[in-house]
Design a protein around this motif. Structure first.
Motif, PDB file in Angstrom:
ATOM      1  N   PRO A   1       0.842  -1.203   0.000  1.00  0.00           N
ATOM      2  CA  PRO A   1       0.000   0.000   0.000  1.00  0.00           C
ATOM      3  C   PRO A   1       0.877   1.253   0.000  1.00  0.00           C
ATOM      4  CG  PRO A   1      -0.615  -1.485   1.786  1.00  0.00           C
ATOM      5  CD  PRO A   1       0.661  -2.005   1.198  1.00  0.00           C
ATOM      6  N   MET A   2       0.360   2.329  -0.542  1.00  0.00           N
ATOM      7  CA  MET A   2       1.120   3.579  -0.538  1.00  0.00           C
ATOM      8  C   MET A   2       1.228   4.109   0.881  1.00  0.00           C
ATOM      9  SD  MET A   2       0.122   5.768  -3.825  1.00  0.00           S
ATOM     10  CE  MET A   2       0.284   5.110  -5.462  1.00  0.00           C
ATOM     11  N   ASN A   3       2.366   4.735   1.174  1.00  0.00           N
ATOM     12  CA  ASN A   3       2.532   5.333   2.491  1.00  0.00           C
ATOM     13  C   ASN A   3       1.944   6.743   2.496  1.00  0.00           C
ATOM     14  OD1 ASN A   3       4.502   7.169   1.474  1.00  0.00           O
ATOM     15  ND2 ASN A   3       6.114   5.655   1.787  1.00  0.00           N
ATOM     16  N   ARG A   4       1.910   7.352   3.671  1.00  0.00           N
ATOM     17  CA  ARG A   4       1.280   8.669   3.834  1.00  0.00           C
ATOM     18  C   ARG A   4       1.922   9.721   2.923  1.00  0.00           C
ATOM     19  NH1 ARG A   4       1.473  10.149   9.583  1.00  0.00           N
ATOM     20  NH2 ARG A   4      -0.244   8.698   9.694  1.00  0.00           N
ATOM     21  N   ARG A   5       3.235   9.724   2.812  1.00  0.00           N
ATOM     22  CA  ARG A   5       3.923  10.711   1.973  1.00  0.00           C
ATOM     23  C   ARG A   5       3.523  10.564   0.505  1.00  0.00           C
ATOM     24  NH1 ARG A   5       8.710  10.960  -1.020  1.00  0.00           N
ATOM     25  NH2 ARG A   5       9.559  13.056  -1.129  1.00  0.00           N
ATOM     26  N   GLU A   6       3.468   9.331   0.028  1.00  0.00           N
ATOM     27  CA  GLU A   6       3.068   9.089  -1.355  1.00  0.00           C
ATOM     28  C   GLU A   6       1.637   9.556  -1.609  1.00  0.00           C
ATOM     29  OE1 GLU A   6       5.832   5.177  -2.285  1.00  0.00           O
ATOM     30  OE2 GLU A   6       3.958   4.936  -1.182  1.00  0.00           O
ATOM     31  N   ILE A   7       0.764   9.329  -0.641  1.00  0.00           N
ATOM     32  CA  ILE A   7      -0.627   9.764  -0.769  1.00  0.00           C
ATOM     33  C   ILE A   7      -0.701  11.288  -0.773  1.00  0.00           C
ATOM     34  CG2 ILE A   7      -2.882   9.792   0.391  1.00  0.00           C
ATOM     35  CD1 ILE A   7      -2.173   6.919   1.372  1.00  0.00           C
ATOM     36  N   GLU A   8       0.033  11.948   0.138  1.00  0.00           N
ATOM     37  CA  GLU A   8       0.032  13.405   0.209  1.00  0.00           C
ATOM     38  C   GLU A   8       0.581  14.042  -1.063  1.00  0.00           C
ATOM     39  OE1 GLU A   8       2.203  14.238   3.775  1.00  0.00           O
ATOM     40  OE2 GLU A   8       0.522  13.693   5.072  1.00  0.00           O
ATOM     41  N   LEU A   9       1.534  13.376  -1.712  1.00  0.00           N
ATOM     42  CA  LEU A   9       2.110  13.885  -2.962  1.00  0.00           C
ATOM     43  C   LEU A   9       1.251  13.540  -4.174  1.00  0.00           C
ATOM     44  CD1 LEU A   9       5.890  13.083  -2.390  1.00  0.00           C
ATOM     45  CD2 LEU A   9       4.812  15.345  -2.457  1.00  0.00           C
ATOM     46  N   ASN A  10       0.118  12.862  -3.921  1.00  0.00           N
ATOM     47  CA  ASN A  10      -0.782  12.449  -5.000  1.00  0.00           C
ATOM     48  C   ASN A  10      -0.062  11.568  -6.026  1.00  0.00           C
ATOM     49  OD1 ASN A  10      -3.338  12.326  -6.090  1.00  0.00           O
ATOM     50  ND2 ASN A  10      -2.984  14.046  -7.464  1.00  0.00           N
ATOM     51  N   THR A  11       0.790  10.683  -5.521  1.00  0.00           N
ATOM     52  CA  THR A  11       1.553   9.777  -6.366  1.00  0.00           C
ATOM     53  C   THR A  11       0.626   8.765  -7.021  1.00  0.00           C
ATOM     54  OG1 THR A  11       3.418  10.000  -4.865  1.00  0.00           O
ATOM     55  CG2 THR A  11       3.477   8.131  -6.364  1.00  0.00           C
ATOM     56  N   LYS A  12       0.856   8.501  -8.289  1.00  0.00           N
ATOM     57  CA  LYS A  12       0.062   7.510  -9.018  1.00  0.00           C
ATOM     58  C   LYS A  12       0.753   6.152  -8.947  1.00  0.00           C
ATOM     59  CE  LYS A  12      -2.748  10.692 -10.377  1.00  0.00           C
ATOM     60  NZ  LYS A  12      -3.887  10.949  -9.551  1.00  0.00           N
ATOM     61  N   CYS A  13      -0.033   5.112  -8.738  1.00  0.00           N
ATOM     62  CA  CYS A  13       0.498   3.755  -8.689  1.00  0.00           C
ATOM     63  C   CYS A  13       0.786   3.272 -10.114  1.00  0.00           C
ATOM     64  CB  CYS A  13      -0.504   2.826  -8.010  1.00  0.00           C
ATOM     65  SG  CYS A  13       0.105   1.153  -7.808  1.00  0.00           S
TER      66      CYS A  13
ATOM     67  N   GLY B   1       8.864  16.464 -14.003  1.00  0.00           N
ATOM     68  CA  GLY B   1       9.936  17.432 -14.225  1.00  0.00           C
ATOM     69  C   GLY B   1      10.858  17.609 -13.048  1.00  0.00           C
ATOM     70  N   LYS B   2      10.571  16.953 -11.902  1.00  0.00           N
ATOM     71  CA  LYS B   2      11.407  17.079 -10.715  1.00  0.00           C
ATOM     72  C   LYS B   2      12.118  15.773 -10.377  1.00  0.00           C
ATOM     73  CE  LYS B   2       8.488  20.608  -8.653  1.00  0.00           C
ATOM     74  NZ  LYS B   2       7.704  20.980  -7.481  1.00  0.00           N
ATOM     75  N   GLY B   3      12.055  14.813 -11.279  1.00  0.00           N
ATOM     76  CA  GLY B   3      12.716  13.540 -11.025  1.00  0.00           C
ATOM     77  C   GLY B   3      11.883  12.560 -10.244  1.00  0.00           C
ATOM     78  N   GLU B   4      10.658  12.940  -9.870  1.00  0.00           N
ATOM     79  CA  GLU B   4       9.762  12.032  -9.152  1.00  0.00           C
ATOM     80  C   GLU B   4       8.604  11.666 -10.048  1.00  0.00           C
ATOM     81  OE1 GLU B   4       8.458  13.572  -5.455  1.00  0.00           O
ATOM     82  OE2 GLU B   4      10.468  13.884  -4.677  1.00  0.00           O
ATOM     83  N   ASN B   5       8.043  10.496  -9.832  1.00  0.00           N
ATOM     84  CA  ASN B   5       6.887  10.050 -10.603  1.00  0.00           C
ATOM     85  C   ASN B   5       5.617  10.465  -9.903  1.00  0.00           C
ATOM     86  OD1 ASN B   5       8.583   8.818 -12.402  1.00  0.00           O
ATOM     87  ND2 ASN B   5       8.560   6.887 -11.305  1.00  0.00           N
ATOM     88  N   ARG B   6       4.625  10.845 -10.668  1.00  0.00           N
ATOM     89  CA  ARG B   6       3.314  11.186 -10.114  1.00  0.00           C
ATOM     90  C   ARG B   6       2.257  10.467 -10.867  1.00  0.00           C
ATOM     91  NH1 ARG B   6       2.358  16.503  -7.124  1.00  0.00           N
ATOM     92  NH2 ARG B   6       4.302  16.636  -6.090  1.00  0.00           N
TER      93      ARG B   6
END
Length: 49
Positions: free
Chosen positions: A14-26, A44-49
């Motif tokens: 499951p996604m952790n709280r930080r991933e959820i807050e960043l609206n990260t896509k699975c 554009g910041k090196g992170e996936n969303r």
């Protein structure tokens, strides 16, 4: 051609709280016994969303 078979085990946590807050896509979905991979989109910041 070889008759070798490969079994792959996939565990999706499951996604952790930080991933959820960043609206990260699975990018990995499990449908019955099948693993579905979705290509990540870059924000554009090196992170996936």
């Amino acid at each position: 051609m070889s008759d070798t078979k490969v079994k792959v085990a996939v565990r999706v946590r499951p996604m952790n709280r930080r991933e959820i807050e960043l609206n990260t896509k699975c990018v990995v979905d499990m449908e019955d016994n099948q693993t579905v991979l979705h290509p990540p989109t870059s924000n554009g910041k090196g992170e996936n969303r």
